[in-house]
Design a protein around this motif. Structure first.
Motif, mmCIF file in Angstrom:
data_model
loop_
_atom_site.group_PDB
_atom_site.id
_atom_site.type_symbol
_atom_site.label_atom_id
_atom_site.label_comp_id
_atom_site.label_asym_id
_atom_site.label_seq_id
_atom_site.Cartn_x
_atom_site.Cartn_y
_atom_site.Cartn_z
ATOM 1 N N ASP A 128 0.602 -1.080 0.107
ATOM 2 C CA ASP A 128 -0.064 0.040 0.019
ATOM 3 C C ASP A 128 1.069 1.197 0.042
ATOM 4 O O ASP A 128 1.494 1.643 0.952
ATOM 5 C CB ASP A 128 -1.010 0.096 1.182
ATOM 6 C CG ASP A 128 -1.649 1.454 1.443
ATOM 7 O OD1 ASP A 128 -1.865 1.874 0.421
ATOM 8 O OD2 ASP A 128 -2.036 1.376 2.517
ATOM 9 N N SER A 130 -0.129 4.126 -0.510
ATOM 10 C CA SER A 130 -1.012 5.557 -0.337
ATOM 11 C C SER A 130 -0.313 6.561 0.308
ATOM 12 O O SER A 130 -0.742 7.746 0.182
ATOM 13 C CB SER A 130 -2.304 5.025 0.235
ATOM 14 O OG SER A 130 -2.156 4.549 1.399
ATOM 15 N N ARG A 137 4.157 7.267 -7.005
ATOM 16 C CA ARG A 137 3.702 5.832 -7.148
ATOM 17 C C ARG A 137 3.870 5.336 -8.860
ATOM 18 O O ARG A 137 4.221 4.334 -9.349
ATOM 19 C CB ARG A 137 2.341 5.583 -6.872
ATOM 20 C CG ARG A 137 2.318 4.723 -5.617
ATOM 21 C CD ARG A 137 0.971 4.774 -4.844
ATOM 22 N NE ARG A 137 0.246 6.035 -4.756
ATOM 23 C CZ ARG A 137 -1.128 6.168 -4.509
ATOM 24 N NH1 ARG A 137 -1.897 5.417 -4.538
ATOM 25 N NH2 ARG A 137 -1.614 7.474 -4.262
ATOM 26 N N GLU A 201 2.509 -2.676 4.646
ATOM 27 C CA GLU A 201 1.702 -1.207 4.340
ATOM 28 C C GLU A 201 2.968 -0.177 4.860
ATOM 29 O O GLU A 201 3.234 -0.163 6.097
ATOM 30 C CB GLU A 201 0.320 -1.025 5.059
ATOM 31 C CG GLU A 201 -0.647 -1.656 4.428
ATOM 32 C CD GLU A 201 -2.063 -1.643 4.893
ATOM 33 O OE1 GLU A 201 -2.201 -0.685 5.638
ATOM 34 O OE2 GLU A 201 -2.955 -2.536 4.655
#
Ligand code: UDP
Ligand code: MG
Length: 331
Positions: A128, A130, A137, A201
């Motif tokens: 992840d 984010s 990304r 993550e």
């Protein structure tokens, strides 16, 4: 290794990170409590201009497990990591960032897999991202794909960073590599051995700001790519063959035209396109050759990857830093 008597070294490059260091050590104490007495924390101060050095020195006074490798100036994260690998004494080494983007708790999982005896490298995979910007990304994803397409031998696991556990055997192999251009992710992958990924993550930075802007990242990507592939250099022979083939056909066309329809003077547009196109292609290919020659120049000079101002801490005193003991051996 199936007992618990191993030593584990955390190698942490720090550059202007005065506000992250104490939180980092607190998180280690908290999340790595089961490994408490087996840890060594090697901070590599990469020429910070803030109070990073003082903060690490205060940590050394409180905690004998902390070592400071103080570089003479900012040599970049890859060089700092290399310096840390040379200082680390553990049976396994974990390179990690100080900003808590590499969650310490995951190290317990790394250790478990390593202790199973099946793996020499256990790397984290960022599932992840984010916490990263969409642009970061996108470019990161593109880079891994491009790198793996161009590099025939060394394949980078996608979305893996430097955060990993490496066995002493792999550390020794990496320490042998003489190159100045140290794209660590690539070198770790190049070494091979048995490796496995653990998904995690990646949280946002604990404090402070990223030290990598897009220009730095672009140059980092270029360094990585060009040190693991000679394809950008060789592709120009094929481009040359293609362009020559097209040119040959075009020449045939012009000659036939001249022979059968006489001399046709207008041709400004086609002439200009050919001149500009070929000029561009030649400059690009020259530029690529320049990129490689520049890197060869750096390698040929054989300057050290980093210079150490000093090594501080209890553990460092007991074990003598690599560079110094080598010099003493020769004297
Ligand atoms: N770092 C370093 N030298 C540099 C730049 C960064 O030692 O020239 C260290 C930094 O202090 C941090 C780690 O490398 O511990 C990762 O940096 P950062 O968090 O800024 O990178 P990002 O997570 O944004 O990729
Ligand atoms: Mg970070």
């Amino acid at each position: 290794m199936s007992n618990t008597s191993f030593r584990l070294s955390l190698v942490v490059p720090v550059y202007n990170e005065e506000e992250s260091i104490d939180a980092f050590i607190a998180a280690i104490d908290d999340e790595l409590a089961p490994l408490k007495d087996q840890l060594e924390i090697v901070f590599v101060n990469d020429g910070s201009r803030d109070r990073t050095r003082e903060v690490v020195e205060q940590a050394i006074a409180r905690d004998p497990r902390v070592t400071l490798v103080n570089l003479a100036r900012n040599f970049g994260k890859e060089a700092a990591l290399t310096a840390g690998l040379h200082q680390a004494q553990g049976d396994a080494v974990v390179p990690m960032d100080v900003d808590l983007q590499d969650p310490p708790a995951l190290i317990l999982e790394f250790v478990k897999l390593w202790q199973s005896g099946d793996y020499d490298t256990v790397y984290g995979i960022r599932v992840d991202r984010s916490a990263d910007t969409p642009m970061k990304r996108l470019t990161a994803g593109g880079f891994y794909r491009f790198f793996n397409a161009l590099s025939s031998q060394t394949k980078l696991p996608e979305n893996a960073g430097d955060f990993r556990l490496i066995d002493r055997r792999v550390v020794e192999a990496i320490k042998q590599l003489p190159e100045r251009n140290r794209f660590m992710k690539g070198l770790f992958a190049w070494a091979g051995f048995r490796s496995v990924g653990v998904p995690y993550e990646r949280p946002a930075r604990h404090a402070g700001e990223t030290k990598f802007n897009y220009w730095k990242l672009w140059n980092f990507a270029l360094d990585g790519l060009l040190s693991f592939s000679s394809w950008p250099l060789r592709v120009w022979s094929y481009v040359g063959v293609g362009v020559s083939a097209v040119a040959f056909l075009y020449i045939l066309k012009i000659i036939t035209q001249v022979i059968f329809f006489g001399i046709d003077v207008p041709g400004y547009a086609s002439l200009m396109s050919v001149v500009l196109f070929l000029g561009g292609i030649q400059l690009i290919s020259l530029g690529i050759i320049g990129e490689y020659i520049g890197r060869m120049f750096v390698e040929v000079k054989q300057r050290p990857v980093y210079l150490i101002e000093g090594v501080y801490g209890e553990y460092a005193r007991r074990t003598e830093p690599q560079a110094q003991s080598k010099e003493q051996g020769e004297a």
